[in-house]
Design a protein around this motif. Structure first.
Motif, PDB file in Angstrom:
ATOM      1  N   LEU A 261      56.422  73.958  43.825  1.00  0.00           N
ATOM      2  CA  LEU A 261      56.483  73.826  42.373  1.00  0.00           C
ATOM      3  C   LEU A 261      55.281  74.444  41.664  1.00  0.00           C
ATOM      4  CD1 LEU A 261      57.888  70.187  42.144  1.00  0.00           C
ATOM      5  CD2 LEU A 261      59.129  72.351  42.008  1.00  0.00           C
ATOM      6  N   LEU A 262      54.056  74.241  42.203  1.00  0.00           N
ATOM      7  CA  LEU A 262      52.885  74.799  41.525  1.00  0.00           C
ATOM      8  C   LEU A 262      52.884  76.328  41.493  1.00  0.00           C
ATOM      9  CD1 LEU A 262      49.971  72.383  42.443  1.00  0.00           C
ATOM     10  CD2 LEU A 262      50.998  72.795  40.212  1.00  0.00           C
TER      11      LEU A 262
ATOM     12  N   ARG B  58      48.982  62.907  40.980  1.00  0.00           N
ATOM     13  CA  ARG B  58      48.069  62.808  42.114  1.00  0.00           C
ATOM     14  C   ARG B  58      46.618  62.710  41.659  1.00  0.00           C
ATOM     15  NH1 ARG B  58      48.411  67.325  46.660  1.00  0.00           N
ATOM     16  NH2 ARG B  58      47.248  68.525  45.116  1.00  0.00           N
TER      17      ARG B  58
ATOM     18  N   VAL C  78      59.286  60.331  42.081  1.00  0.00           N
ATOM     19  CA  VAL C  78      59.449  61.457  41.163  1.00  0.00           C
ATOM     20  C   VAL C  78      60.140  61.007  39.886  1.00  0.00           C
ATOM     21  CG1 VAL C  78      60.513  63.723  40.865  1.00  0.00           C
ATOM     22  CG2 VAL C  78      59.459  63.124  43.048  1.00  0.00           C
TER      23      VAL C  78
ATOM     24  N   GLY D  22      55.936  70.554  38.728  1.00  0.00           N
ATOM     25  CA  GLY D  22      54.775  70.653  39.607  1.00  0.00           C
ATOM     26  C   GLY D  22      53.501  70.204  38.924  1.00  0.00           C
TER      27      GLY D  22
ATOM     28  N   LEU E  19      53.486  66.390  38.681  1.00  0.00           N
ATOM     29  CA  LEU E  19      53.149  65.760  39.957  1.00  0.00           C
ATOM     30  C   LEU E  19      51.675  65.954  40.294  1.00  0.00           C
ATOM     31  CD1 LEU E  19      56.310  66.669  42.079  1.00  0.00           C
ATOM     32  CD2 LEU E  19      55.755  64.498  40.978  1.00  0.00           C
ATOM     33  N   LEU E  20      51.101  67.082  39.884  1.00  0.00           N
ATOM     34  CA  LEU E  20      49.664  67.280  40.062  1.00  0.00           C
ATOM     35  C   LEU E  20      48.869  66.262  39.246  1.00  0.00           C
ATOM     36  CD1 LEU E  20      47.219  68.983  41.058  1.00  0.00           C
ATOM     37  CD2 LEU E  20      47.517  70.382  39.005  1.00  0.00           C
TER      38      LEU E  20
ATOM     39  N   ALA F 155      55.025  69.628  45.656  1.00  0.00           N
ATOM     40  CA  ALA F 155      54.278  70.119  44.493  1.00  0.00           C
ATOM     41  C   ALA F 155      53.406  71.313  44.855  1.00  0.00           C
ATOM     42  CB  ALA F 155      53.427  68.993  43.913  1.00  0.00           C
ATOM     43  N   ASP F 156      52.655  71.209  45.962  1.00  0.00           N
ATOM     44  CA  ASP F 156      51.693  72.249  46.315  1.00  0.00           C
ATOM     45  C   ASP F 156      52.362  73.548  46.729  1.00  0.00           C
ATOM     46  OD1 ASP F 156      49.593  70.636  45.744  1.00  0.00           O
ATOM     47  OD2 ASP F 156      49.173  70.067  47.814  1.00  0.00           O
TER      48      ASP F 156
END
Length: 439
Positions: free
Chosen positions: A315-316, A99, A265, A92, A95-96, A311-312
């Motif tokens: 995973l985060l 972004r 990913v 996560g 991926l953050l 992600a949001d």
């Protein structure tokens, strides 16, 4: 009498005997449901959901759940489940970073009608003066808090343990106080309707610029503290030079479809893994890949939407949970000295960031209602600072006491953004007709 206490213990003990896969799934379900409920409550009181998710992660840590129900805490988040949840959380965070890098590569100049809410928060910015304003505000709102943080670190170094050296501590504090959380900022802009204002557009672009600078300073702090492999920074520079020709590459027309999520990913994982193999933090590779992605394809397509939701929403929260397991709010001695440390860092963080953001906006010609909001928006730290704190703590740049103090600063600065904007709406409202533009 004993039966009232024996039942929970027996239930927790029997839960601990379940198959590890079952315990992992129960732990993940409990985490996501609690975060969803807390996020809904946060929206009702005018706070970003990420703040509630962070609070849930802290409450599920050793300080509360571990103290009240140690066996349940061990069964849910013990050695059998935590490594897997930590792996989800690291994905996560990667991926953050991807972004965030994409936002920096796009430069805040594109409105995506199909992407995630974070991508749709980029309204059109045709006026080149806003581009200059982004550069000015981004530089001022990072350099002033960075300087203040470095000075605080040098003053605190004789009083706090710093296994990696006082200079590394000072640079890390400057980085931690200089960041602005782009994902939190996006949500604030959406909820307050400021996305279409000059303050909102400039804040988003400046935050992306500042976060990129923060990762560079963090890499320097890790190198100074000996937490990077020898030559890591030189390898990073060489890698960037190798990647420059890729800026001429354009993805095929079909890129960004939902079917390309696996490729996106996988590419992010490869970039992060290569960065880690070079002795750098894995988030650096993901950030660089995001910049390249944003430069060559401002329209990310629905594939980015799917990655953003994953992600949001899934995973985060796992990343926050891992952070919460490191944090024990009861571990530091809550003495006047510790309270003074927290309040001092909070005062420096708020003053430096708000003054820098507002001053940058005023220098660029924004009207007072706009530059006041710009200063408040730049003060939200949230997710980005939590990621930075995790990296610094795992690398030994800060101890548990400073980790707790800076976490409280991150939570407080994130929580005060919404109420401060609502207060400005009453005291200095924006014009109801046409919103002011740059002169």
């Amino acid at each position: 009498m004993p039966s009232s206490t024996a039942e929970p213990v027996t239930a927790a003990a029997s839960f601990g005997t379940l198959d590890p896969t079952a315990r992992l799934l129960f732990a993940l379900a409990a985490l996501l449901l609690l975060c969803r409920a807390a996020g809904a409550l946060a929206r009702r009181i005018g706070q970003p959901p990420v703040l509630a998710e962070l609070a849930i992660a802290v409450l599920l840590g050793p300080g509360l759940l571990g103290a009240l129900l140690p066996q349940a805490h061990q069964a849910l988040f013990g050695p059998g489940t935590r490594p897997v949840l930590d792996g989800f959380g690291q994905l996560g965070a990667i991926l953050l970073a991807l972004r965030t890098g994409r936002m920096l590569g796009v430069g805040g100049s594109h409105r995506d009608r199909r992407g995630s809410p974070a991508d749709r928060a980029h309204p059109p910015r045709a006026d080149p003066r806003e581009g200059r304003a982004v550069a000015v505000v981004g530089a001022v709102s990072f350099l002033l808090p960075l300087t203040a943080g470095v000075l605080c670190g040098l003053l605190l170094a004789p009083r706090l343990p710093h296994g990696r050296g006082p200079l590394a501590l000072a640079l890390f504090l400057g980085c931690a106080l200089g960041v602005t959380a782009v994902p939190v900022l996006v949500r604030l802009l959406e909820e307050t309707g400021l996305s279409a204002t000059p303050a909102g557009r400039i804040a988003l672009g400046a935050a992306a610029v500042g976060d990129a600078a923060a990762w560079l300073v963090l890499a320097v702090a890790l190198a100074v503290g000996g937490a990077l492999a020898p030559g890591g920074l030189w390898l990073t520079g060489a890698g960037v030079l190798v990647l420059v020709p890729l800026l001429k590459w354009r993805p095929p027309a079909g890129a960004g479809r939902p079917a390309d999520v696996s490729l996106l990913v996988a590419g992010c994982a490869l970039a992060a893994g290569a960065s880690a193999a070079l002795g750098l933090h894995q988030l650096v590779g993901a950030l660089v890949l995001g910049v390249l992605w944003g430069r060559r394809r401002p329209d990310p397509g629905p594939g980015a939407d799917a990655v953003g939701v994953l992600a949001d929403k899934v995973l985060l929260p796992c990343f926050f949970l891992g952070f919460g397991q490191r944090l024990d709010l009861g571990a530091p001695a809550w003495t006047p000295a510790f309270a003074g440390l927290v309040l001092g860092l909070l005062a420096v963080a708020v003053a430096a960031k708000v003054v820098a953001g507002a001053a940058g906006g005023a220098l660029c010609g924004l009207a007072a209602p706009q530059w006041l909001r710009l200063g408040v928006l730049m003060n939200a730290r949230g997710i980005t600072e939590i990621v930075v704190l995790t990296v610094g703590y795992d690398a030994g740049l800060i101890d548990r006491t400073l980790l707790t103090a800076l976490t409280l600063v991150a939570l407080a600065t994130t929580a005060m953004a919404g109420p401060a904007l609502r207060l400005l709406d009453r005291l200095r409202p924006l014009p109801a007709a046409e919103l002011p533009a740059l002169p």
